[in-house]
Design an enzyme around this catalytic site. Structure first.
Site, PDB file in Angstrom:
ATOM      1  N   CYS A 111      10.311   8.811   1.359  1.00  0.00           N
ATOM      2  CA  CYS A 111       9.204   7.891   1.607  1.00  0.00           C
ATOM      3  C   CYS A 111       8.855   7.062   0.379  1.00  0.00           C
ATOM      4  O   CYS A 111       8.226   7.528  -0.545  1.00  0.00           O
ATOM      5  CB  CYS A 111       7.945   8.571   2.090  1.00  0.00           C
ATOM      6  N   CYS A 114       5.256   3.830   1.905  1.00  0.00           N
ATOM      7  CA  CYS A 114       3.834   4.046   2.104  1.00  0.00           C
ATOM      8  C   CYS A 114       3.075   3.865   0.806  1.00  0.00           C
ATOM      9  O   CYS A 114       3.633   3.956  -0.280  1.00  0.00           O
ATOM     10  CB  CYS A 114       3.588   5.468   2.609  1.00  0.00           C
ATOM     11  N   SER A 115       1.780   3.709   0.957  1.00  0.00           N
ATOM     12  CA  SER A 115       0.965   3.669  -0.242  1.00  0.00           C
ATOM     13  C   SER A 115       0.885   5.059  -0.860  1.00  0.00           C
ATOM     14  O   SER A 115       0.318   5.238  -1.931  1.00  0.00           O
ATOM     15  CB  SER A 115      -0.426   3.114   0.063  1.00  0.00           C
ATOM     16  N   CYS A 116       1.481   6.058  -0.223  1.00  0.00           N
ATOM     17  CA  CYS A 116       1.420   7.419  -0.761  1.00  0.00           C
ATOM     18  C   CYS A 116       2.536   7.709  -1.760  1.00  0.00           C
ATOM     19  O   CYS A 116       2.573   8.766  -2.368  1.00  0.00           O
ATOM     20  CB  CYS A 116       1.468   8.464   0.351  1.00  0.00           C
TER      21      CYS A 116
END
Lengths: 210, 127
Positions: A111, A114-116
């Site tokens: 990932c 995502c902003s993660c």
């Protein structure tokens, strides 16, 4: 700031922009619409500053795990606390999990969209790796994607794919390269590339690190 | 891309955070994006060095600055926003509407999908 479950059944959205993140995206939108900038050109400039963004403190975490077996065990059990002990904490106090490469298993984090994505620890993701097509392909055919980018793994090596969420983010601890006995933590950290902590590469050998 | 990126005159901007070797450093990715956009606009002659220096200076010398300079890029983005509004490239309200739209878009974007402005639910309804 901790103690959440890691499930998706609460009401936290998966993604969130801070005011400044949204403001910069808004400027980019306006300027792109007016034909004044091209987002690809902006990405290209940002990429030239790839090593200048964020504290990028993951390499020091990995170096300590290599040199200090006690820290390594702690990192395996409770990465959030072990990383925080070095003075590194995330903005939202997110949970981290460290996954260790071994002679049998290679780990890959997918990932990066995502902003993660934990850029503070890992540094910016490679631009190519942010393409949605890579995300899906990396899940289905990680060996093929890694080979395309020059990381050919032995056929008998297992590949585990990890998908970070808003609550749990991953760092890959690459295998310690041969010929690094006697190096101090700082010299070891120089061998730990961004790609090696995402799993799209390996740690550098001491000769290559020069 | 062009090798002149690192030698943009904007590197000489007042108080710019720099590494020991004199390169700009960024605490967060959006700061690098804001810097890169400003470099491109300047390269294309959208504004001059002195227009930029003046806009940035006005923000940097506002009274409520943080003592540790941690808000440097907040000032940078405010200067850029004012400059593009002053040059009639966008209006303040248009920009503010887009800021909120991007925030809604981010929160409406499921895990693993790219955050796109089209994901703002209100934007879709209007179409």
């Amino acid at each position: 700031m901790s103690g959440h479950d890691h499930g998706h059944d609460d009401h936290h959205p998966d993604n969130h922009f801070t005011d400044m993140e949204a403001r910069v995206k808004a400027l980019e939108t306006v300027l792109t619409r007016k034909g004044l900038i091209d987002p690809a050109a902006i990405d290209a400039i940002v990429e030239t500053y790839e090593t200048k963004v964020g504290p990028r403190n993951g390499a020091r975490v990995v170096a300590k795990a290599w040199s200090d077996a006690g820290f390594s065990d702690w990192l395996k059990r409770d990465a959030t606390a072990a990383i925080a002990s070095l003075g590194f904490t995330g903005r939202q106090g997110e949970h981290m999990r460290a996954v260790f490469n071994t002679p049998d298993t290679h780990n890959l984090v997918v990932c990066t969209l995502c902003s993660c994505y934990p850029w503070a620890v890992l540094g910016l993701p490679p631009v190519w790796y942010k393409a949605p097509s890579y995300r899906s392909r990396a899940v289905i055919d990680p060996r093929g994607v890694l080979a395309e980018f020059g990381l050919a793994l032995p056929a008998d090596k297992k590949i585990r794919v990890w998908d970070s969420t808003a609550e749990l983010r991953y760092i890959v601890v690459p295998e310690r390269p041969d010929g690094t006995e006697g190096l101090d933590d700082e010299a070891l950290a120089d061998l730990v590339t961004r790609d090696s902590m995402i799993g799209t590469g390996l740690a550098l050998s001491p000769e290559a690190g020069r | 891309m062009s090798a002149c990126n690192t030698t943009s005159p904007l590197v000489a901007s007042a108080q710019l955070p720099k590494s020991a070797d004199g390169d700009p450093v960024f605490a967060e990715p959006w700061q690098a994006a804001a810097f890169a956009m400003t470099v491109r606009l300047h390269e294309q002659g959208v504004f001059s060095w002195s227009e930029w220096a003046e806009a940035l200076s006005a923000e940097l010398h506002k009274p409520n600055r943080k003592a540790d300079g941690i808000d440097y890029y907040d000032c940078w983005v405010a200067a850029l926003s004012h400059l593009v509004a002053a040059l009639s490239i966008t209006s303040g309200p248009e920009l503010e509407a887009l800021v909120r739209s991007w925030q809604r878009a981010a929160e409406a974007t499921p895990h693993g999908k790219p955050i796109a402005l089209e994901n703002d639910p209100r934007r879709r309804e209007r179409k």
